[in-house]
Write an enzyme that holds these catalytic residues in place. Structure first.
Site, PDB file in Angstrom:
ATOM      1  CD  GLU A 254      -3.124  -1.087   0.243  1.00  0.00           C
ATOM      2  OE1 GLU A 254      -3.406  -0.109  -0.238  1.00  0.00           O
ATOM      3  OE2 GLU A 254      -3.444  -2.290  -0.170  1.00  0.00           O
ATOM      4  CB  CYS A 288      -1.859   7.040   1.575  1.00  0.00           C
ATOM      5  SG  CYS A 288      -3.408   6.244   2.379  1.00  0.00           S
TER       6      CYS A 288
HETATM    7  P1  NDP Z   1       8.453   4.722   4.085  1.00  0.00           P
HETATM    8  O1  NDP Z   1       8.632   4.085   2.971  1.00  0.00           O
HETATM    9  O2  NDP Z   1       9.763   5.680   4.339  1.00  0.00           O
HETATM   10  O3  NDP Z   1       8.569   3.662   5.594  1.00  0.00           O
HETATM   11  C1  NDP Z   1       7.588   2.807   5.846  1.00  0.00           C
HETATM   12  C2  NDP Z   1       8.316   1.577   6.537  1.00  0.00           C
HETATM   13  O4  NDP Z   1       9.168   0.941   6.170  1.00  0.00           O
HETATM   14  C3  NDP Z   1       8.797   2.447   7.870  1.00  0.00           C
HETATM   15  O5  NDP Z   1       8.434   1.416   8.938  1.00  0.00           O
HETATM   16  C4  NDP Z   1      10.322   2.144   7.520  1.00  0.00           C
HETATM   17  O6  NDP Z   1      11.128   2.017   8.631  1.00  0.00           O
HETATM   18  C5  NDP Z   1      10.414   0.762   6.707  1.00  0.00           C
HETATM   19  N1  NDP Z   1      11.626   0.561   5.939  1.00  0.00           N
HETATM   20  C6  NDP Z   1      12.550   1.641   5.363  1.00  0.00           C
HETATM   21  N2  NDP Z   1      13.296   0.979   4.776  1.00  0.00           N
HETATM   22  C7  NDP Z   1      12.832  -0.354   4.588  1.00  0.00           C
HETATM   23  C8  NDP Z   1      13.434  -1.421   4.104  1.00  0.00           C
HETATM   24  N3  NDP Z   1      14.612  -1.305   3.049  1.00  0.00           N
HETATM   25  N4  NDP Z   1      13.154  -2.631   4.087  1.00  0.00           N
HETATM   26  C9  NDP Z   1      11.998  -2.751   5.049  1.00  0.00           C
HETATM   27  N5  NDP Z   1      11.353  -1.911   5.455  1.00  0.00           N
HETATM   28  C10 NDP Z   1      11.772  -0.548   5.629  1.00  0.00           C
HETATM   29  O7  NDP Z   1       7.243   5.654   4.294  1.00  0.00           O
HETATM   30  P2  NDP Z   1       6.761   6.523   5.379  1.00  0.00           P
HETATM   31  O8  NDP Z   1       6.864   6.070   6.684  1.00  0.00           O
HETATM   32  O9  NDP Z   1       7.357   7.866   5.106  1.00  0.00           O
HETATM   33  O10 NDP Z   1       5.333   6.812   5.119  1.00  0.00           O
HETATM   34  C11 NDP Z   1       4.753   7.611   4.459  1.00  0.00           C
HETATM   35  C12 NDP Z   1       4.435   7.146   2.900  1.00  0.00           C
HETATM   36  O11 NDP Z   1       3.352   5.880   3.097  1.00  0.00           O
HETATM   37  C13 NDP Z   1       3.681   7.850   1.871  1.00  0.00           C
HETATM   38  O12 NDP Z   1       4.139   7.620   0.641  1.00  0.00           O
HETATM   39  C14 NDP Z   1       2.222   7.440   2.141  1.00  0.00           C
HETATM   40  O13 NDP Z   1       1.354   7.651   0.854  1.00  0.00           O
HETATM   41  C15 NDP Z   1       2.468   5.917   2.135  1.00  0.00           C
HETATM   42  N6  NDP Z   1       0.954   5.421   2.835  1.00  0.00           N
HETATM   43  C16 NDP Z   1       0.202   4.611   2.102  1.00  0.00           C
HETATM   44  C17 NDP Z   1      -0.774   4.154   2.523  1.00  0.00           C
HETATM   45  C18 NDP Z   1      -1.708   3.259   1.763  1.00  0.00           C
HETATM   46  O14 NDP Z   1      -2.730   2.704   2.211  1.00  0.00           O
HETATM   47  N7  NDP Z   1      -1.556   3.269   0.461  1.00  0.00           N
HETATM   48  C19 NDP Z   1      -1.319   4.622   3.942  1.00  0.00           C
HETATM   49  C20 NDP Z   1      -0.465   5.285   4.688  1.00  0.00           C
HETATM   50  C21 NDP Z   1       0.699   5.837   4.071  1.00  0.00           C
HETATM   51  P3  NDP Z   1      11.456   3.414   9.274  1.00  0.00           P
HETATM   52  O15 NDP Z   1      10.390   4.494   9.397  1.00  0.00           O
HETATM   53  O16 NDP Z   1      12.072   3.015  10.683  1.00  0.00           O
HETATM   54  O17 NDP Z   1      12.626   4.147   8.273  1.00  0.00           O
END
Ligand code: NDP
Length: 524
Positions: A254, A288
């Site tokens: 997502e 999102c």
């Molecule tokens: P990120 O992609 O930066 O991070 C998401 C999660 O992935 C975090 O827990 C992060 O850890 C983790 N992560 C980072 N690198 C890796 C890796 N290499 N392997 C596995 N996990 C990893 O997203 P954001 O937290 O910035 O969230 C915002 C985004 O989420 C926006 O683009 C938004 O649109 C989207 N979103 C989509 C939704 C949907 O339903 N489509 C709903 C809500 C949000 P850490 O934070 O510790 O780096």
């Protein structure tokens, strides 16, 4: 300062005192700059140990069956209501969002989801008797089964720590899986509090665990689970998909969005303006499926813009101090502020104008961005083409609905969309032409609250979906079972030894069945 009463390390399930990678992570309250708590930064060894615990606990949880699992989920729903204020304060302490954003979009969602999956898991997952037109299986019992995959990894973002990080754990658990949740390093406290709630609700030890840490912890998690459910940016989503592909495990993604809103000239402009302002500014635009760009048919443009400008000017920004105190809260993730500023500057440099806002604010040690209304925008600007994820609302005048649809589809994303018109049949027709996983007519975002409908992105907004049947079946493996009754033929007709007479008879049969070019049987 709101904190989780218990130190998160106390409630984190790290079996046998698993070691973690040195430094703890400090969780900042973005609305005040204060430290709301600290959590361990778990390393790959700790994650591996949690995976073993989760696997050990899963068979017993699966054996509970739907009803006993539903009872745990319903107790968790009540726990959430009993601990509502504590949960709201925890969410606010790490996101800086308003009281209402925490209550309506987080508590409201999770409470509903507990009940929905408790009730509907059996309907979506119970063994299904299947009928077939295939001659060779006449008289046999055909069953489609959905059995839990085992250990599910859920990786979540920071914008909705309860709804979007924890939310997918509910169907995964309802299906009989163990779950390890890796919340964003920015907002881990909510997940830890929810782990406490599940334990108090009778969830067996080890079935739900929270792996706090950074991106590396998330990457380590993918190496151990049977399926990965990821919510976050498209950029990280690609990395997750690659890692899942290497292990050949399913993943559901997502991802980001750039949701368009289309306002036709016959729309109820007062309703459309309220929707535009609420669904672009709610959660400070960090949703999102926020309205990220608006296209208005020329005859309605001036009136719509006047209404939106007035409503935007009335919004209060700042640290929340209880219900009704502010409409727009903090920018949760520090680097997000730079993205918002970059998109606004890029637009202004290319000829856009701000009618409200346009500046960051740091009142009381917090991190905020003013509700910002932009006009004279076009698709050369990042504000119209890239995910801004902040309290910005760019509005563009278009000649007609055709231009609006063309521009709405001119995006790598396809998460949600909305169309406003008094002609609902036309609205439906336009909604169907937008390449997005969800589209609302005369409303926006509301589809997300309908758990009976799938929610998932098209194009770069994701793979798979949450909610509805697909939102729980993805946590299961399908198994097809064919049962031949006790009194079966000793030898089926198509088997050895091959005889010309039988082959000719089967040939005639195939011709009769498939050679007429018409007549679709109910079962074919
Ligand atoms: P990120 O992609 O930066 O991070 C998401 C999660 O992935 C975090 O827990 C992060 O850890 C983790 N992560 C980072 N690198 C890796 C890796 N290499 N392997 C596995 N996990 C990893 O997203 P954001 O937290 O910035 O969230 C915002 C985004 O989420 C926006 O683009 C938004 O649109 C989207 N979103 C989509 C939704 C949907 O339903 N489509 C709903 C809500 C949000 P850490 O934070 O510790 O780096």
């Amino acid at each position: 300062m709101a904190t989780v009463e218990q130190h998160p390390a106390d409630i984190l399930t790290t079996p046998n005192g698993a070691a973690h990678a040195g430094a703890d992570i400090a969780v900042e309250n973005p609305a005040t700059g204060e430290i709301a708590g600290t959590v361990p930064d778990l390393d790959a060894a700790a994650v591996a140990e949690m995976a073993r615990t989760g696997r050990d606990a899963q068979p017993q949880w699966e054996a509970f069956g739907f009803e006993a699992r539903a009872q745990v989920l319903m107790r968790a729903q009540k726990w959430l209501m009993d601990n509502q204020e504590r949960m709201i304060q925890t969410i606010i302490s790490e996101t800086g969002k308003t009281y209402e954003d925490a209550e309506f979009a987080e508590i409201g969602y999770a409470a509903n989801a507990f009940g929905f999956w408790a009730k509907n898991a059996p309907r979506y997952l119970e063994d299904e008797r299947v009928r077939s037109s295939q001659l060779l299986v006449k008289g046999k019992k055909l069953i489609l089964r959905h059995r839990p995959l085992g250990l599910i990894g859920v990786i979540g973002p920071w914008n909705y720590p309860l709804t979007n990080s924890f939310g997918d754990c509910i169907p995964a658990l309802a299906a009989g899986n163990s779950v390890i949740l890796k919340p964003s390093e920015v907002t881990p406290l909510t997940s830890l509090l929810m782990a406490e709630g599940l334990r108090e609700s009778g969830l067996p030890e080890g079935v739900f665990q929270v792996a706090t840490g950074r991106g590396e912890t998330g990457a380590a998690l993918i190496e151990h689970v049977d399926m990965i459910m990821f919510t976050g940016s498209t950029r990280t989503g690609r990395k997750v998909a690659e890692a899942a592909a290497r292990r050949l495990i399913p993943c559901s993604l997502e991802l980001g969005g750039k949701d368009p809103m289309i306002v036709l000239s016959d729309a109820d402009l007062e309703r459309a303006a309220n929707m535009a302002v609420y669904y672009s500014m709610q959660n400070a635009g960090q949703t999102c499926i926020s309205i990220e760009r608006v296209y208005v048919e020329a005859p309605a443009y001036d009136e719509f813009l006047g209404k939106v400008t007035e409503k935007m000017r009335a919004l209060r920004v700042g640290a929340p101090h209880g219900p009704g105190s502010v409409e727009v809260g903090a920018i949760t993730f520090p680097p997000q502020l730079a993205t918002i500023e970059d998109h606004v500057k890029d637009a202004l440099d290319k000829g856009a104008r701000t009618l409200t806002g346009g500046h960051a604010r740091h009142d009381g040690g917090g991190r905020f961005y003013e509700p910002t209304l932009l006009v004279d925008v076009d698709h050369t600007m990042k504000i119209m083409t890239e995910e801004t994820f902040g309290p910005t609302l760019p509005i563009m005048k278009v000649a007609d609905a055709e231009e609006a649809v063309r521009l709405a589809n001119d995006s790598p994303y396809g998460l949600g969309a909305s169309v406003f018109t008094r002609d609902t049949a036309r609205g439906e027709e336009i909604a169907k032409r937008i390449h997005a996983g969800a589209a609302n007519v005369n409303d926006a975002l509301i589809n997300y609250t309908v758990l009976e409908l799938p929610m998932g992105g098209a194009k770069a907004s994701g793979l798979g979906s949450r909610h509805a049947a697909g939102g729980i079946r993805k946590f299961c493996a399908q198994q097809a079972i064919v049962i031949t009754p006790r009194l079966a033929l000793k030898r089926e007709v198509h088997m050895f030894p091959y005889k010309a007479k039988t082959t000719r008879m089967l040939s005639r049969f195939f011709k009769f069945m498939y050679g007429r070019g018409k007549g679709i049987s109910k079962e074919s």
